[in-house]
Design a protein around this motif. Structure first.
Motif, PDB file in Angstrom:
ATOM      1  N   PHE A   1       0.626  -0.913   0.129  1.00 42.17           N
ATOM      2  CA  PHE A   1      -0.105   0.447  -0.521  1.00 42.17           C
ATOM      3  C   PHE A   1       0.745   1.150  -0.276  1.00 42.17           C
ATOM      4  CE2 PHE A   1      -3.967  -2.782   1.428  1.00 42.17           C
ATOM      5  CZ  PHE A   1      -4.185  -2.297   0.428  1.00 42.17           C
ATOM      6  N   ALA A   2       1.599   1.191   0.410  1.00 37.17           N
ATOM      7  CA  ALA A   2       2.935   2.207   0.591  1.00 37.17           C
ATOM      8  C   ALA A   2       3.760   2.695  -0.871  1.00 37.17           C
ATOM      9  CB  ALA A   2       4.246   2.042   2.180  1.00 37.17           C
ATOM     10  N   ALA A   3       3.567   1.544  -1.162  1.00 43.24           N
ATOM     11  CA  ALA A   3       4.367   1.676  -2.580  1.00 43.24           C
ATOM     12  C   ALA A   3       3.052   2.332  -3.570  1.00 43.24           C
ATOM     13  CB  ALA A   3       4.641   0.495  -3.062  1.00 43.24           C
ATOM     14  N   LEU A   4       2.105   1.710  -3.271  1.00 40.38           N
ATOM     15  CA  LEU A   4       1.025   2.319  -4.461  1.00 40.38           C
ATOM     16  C   LEU A   4       0.492   3.195  -3.873  1.00 40.38           C
ATOM     17  CD1 LEU A   4      -1.000  -1.693  -4.501  1.00 40.38           C
ATOM     18  CD2 LEU A   4       0.385  -0.056  -6.601  1.00 40.38           C
ATOM     19  N   ALA A   5       1.153   4.123  -2.892  1.00 41.98           N
ATOM     20  CA  ALA A   5       0.357   5.730  -2.384  1.00 41.98           C
ATOM     21  C   ALA A   5       0.424   6.437  -3.520  1.00 41.98           C
ATOM     22  CB  ALA A   5       0.192   6.236  -1.018  1.00 41.98           C
ATOM     23  N   ASP A   6       1.678   6.488  -4.675  1.00 39.43           N
ATOM     24  CA  ASP A   6       2.540   7.682  -4.908  1.00 39.43           C
ATOM     25  C   ASP A   6       2.162   7.829  -6.098  1.00 39.43           C
ATOM     26  OD1 ASP A   6       4.873   8.412  -6.400  1.00 39.43           O
ATOM     27  OD2 ASP A   6       4.907   9.718  -4.516  1.00 39.43           O
ATOM     28  N   PRO A   7       1.668   8.425  -6.786  1.00 42.39           N
ATOM     29  CA  PRO A   7       1.114   8.803  -7.848  1.00 42.39           C
ATOM     30  C   PRO A   7       2.234   8.734  -8.977  1.00 42.39           C
ATOM     31  CG  PRO A   7       1.554  10.695  -7.327  1.00 42.39           C
ATOM     32  CD  PRO A   7       1.428   9.712  -6.431  1.00 42.39           C
ATOM     33  N   THR A   8       3.410   8.447  -8.834  1.00 40.58           N
ATOM     34  CA  THR A   8       4.183   8.466  -9.771  1.00 40.58           C
ATOM     35  C   THR A   8       5.178   7.068  -9.282  1.00 40.58           C
ATOM     36  OG1 THR A   8       5.884  10.760  -9.184  1.00 40.58           O
ATOM     37  CG2 THR A   8       6.712   8.691  -9.923  1.00 40.58           C
ATOM     38  N   ARG A   9       4.588   6.925  -8.309  1.00 39.17           N
ATOM     39  CA  ARG A   9       5.297   5.208  -8.908  1.00 39.17           C
ATOM     40  C   ARG A   9       4.173   4.299  -9.463  1.00 39.17           C
ATOM     41  NH1 ARG A   9       7.798   6.254  -3.753  1.00 39.17           N
ATOM     42  NH2 ARG A   9       5.334   6.226  -2.156  1.00 39.17           N
TER      43      ARG A   9
ATOM     44  N   SER B   1      15.041   6.524  -9.445  1.00 38.60           N
ATOM     45  CA  SER B   1      15.714   5.533  -8.964  1.00 38.60           C
ATOM     46  C   SER B   1      15.478   4.843  -7.181  1.00 38.60           C
ATOM     47  CB  SER B   1      17.632   5.230  -8.992  1.00 38.60           C
ATOM     48  OG  SER B   1      17.970   4.778 -10.283  1.00 38.60           O
ATOM     49  N   LYS B   2      14.991   6.293  -6.455  1.00 41.42           N
ATOM     50  CA  LYS B   2      14.250   6.075  -5.419  1.00 41.42           C
ATOM     51  C   LYS B   2      13.070   5.225  -5.640  1.00 41.42           C
ATOM     52  CE  LYS B   2      16.187   8.861  -1.986  1.00 41.42           C
ATOM     53  NZ  LYS B   2      16.033  10.429  -1.434  1.00 41.42           N
ATOM     54  N   HIS B   3      12.365   6.087  -6.528  1.00 45.70           N
ATOM     55  CA  HIS B   3      10.241   5.334  -6.548  1.00 45.70           C
ATOM     56  C   HIS B   3      10.691   3.577  -6.803  1.00 45.70           C
ATOM     57  CE1 HIS B   3       8.413   8.893  -6.142  1.00 45.70           C
ATOM     58  NE2 HIS B   3       9.457   9.382  -7.150  1.00 45.70           N
ATOM     59  N   LEU B   4      11.700   3.151  -8.011  1.00 44.26           N
ATOM     60  CA  LEU B   4      11.888   2.003  -8.438  1.00 44.26           C
ATOM     61  C   LEU B   4      12.668   0.882  -7.042  1.00 44.26           C
ATOM     62  CD1 LEU B   4      13.956   2.551 -11.602  1.00 44.26           C
ATOM     63  CD2 LEU B   4      11.693   1.950 -11.554  1.00 44.26           C
ATOM     64  N   ARG B   5      13.395   1.753  -6.299  1.00 47.12           N
ATOM     65  CA  ARG B   5      13.742   0.977  -5.292  1.00 47.12           C
ATOM     66  C   ARG B   5      12.506   0.680  -4.462  1.00 47.12           C
ATOM     67  NH1 ARG B   5      18.246   4.240  -5.657  1.00 47.12           N
ATOM     68  NH2 ARG B   5      17.542   5.337  -3.950  1.00 47.12           N
ATOM     69  N   VAL B   6      11.861   1.592  -3.798  1.00 48.15           N
ATOM     70  CA  VAL B   6      10.249   1.521  -3.147  1.00 48.15           C
ATOM     71  C   VAL B   6       9.869  -0.365  -3.531  1.00 48.15           C
ATOM     72  CG1 VAL B   6       7.859   2.213  -2.273  1.00 48.15           C
ATOM     73  CG2 VAL B   6      10.435   3.961  -2.410  1.00 48.15           C
ATOM     74  N   LEU B   7       9.394   0.191  -5.282  1.00 45.48           N
ATOM     75  CA  LEU B   7       8.760  -0.756  -5.852  1.00 45.48           C
ATOM     76  C   LEU B   7       9.466  -1.867  -5.536  1.00 45.48           C
ATOM     77  CD1 LEU B   7       7.440   1.309  -8.949  1.00 45.48           C
ATOM     78  CD2 LEU B   7       6.197   0.169  -7.470  1.00 45.48           C
TER      79      LEU B   7
END
Length: 89
Positions: free
Chosen positions: A13-21, A50-56
């Motif tokens: 859910f935390a990863a999906l919360a961001d519109p960019t991700r 890259s930070k977004h990709l690490r979260v995903l």
């Protein structure tokens, strides 16, 4: 639901919360892409993408491979059925 399942669900859910991700995941439904291609539609630096990709990746929603110099990313939808199951309960 045990603690580790709850932690995984929270991470998803935390990863999906961001519109960019979410936009990155949507792009990956069309097939694998490298970081440069994924960064193209966004007005942000490569390190920010890259930070977004690490979260995903930590949430288990993408997998990053190695192909010579490239790091292709692909969708890994395994966590999504857990979200659906939680929502149905």
């Amino acid at each position: 639901m045990n603690k580790s399942d709850a932690d995984r669900l929270s991470g998803t859910f935390a990863a999906l919360a961001d519109p960019t991700r979410r936009a990155i995941l949507k792009r990956l439904t069309a097939g694998p892409a490298n970081v440069k291609d994924l960064a193209e539609p966004f007005d942000m630096s490569g390190p920010a993408v890259s930070k977004h990709l690490r979260v995903l990746e930590r949430a288990g929603l993408i997998r990053r491979g190695r192909d010579a110099q490239a790091r292709p990313c692909e969708l890994e939808a395994a966590p999504l059925p857990h979200v659906a199951t939680w929502m149905e309960s």
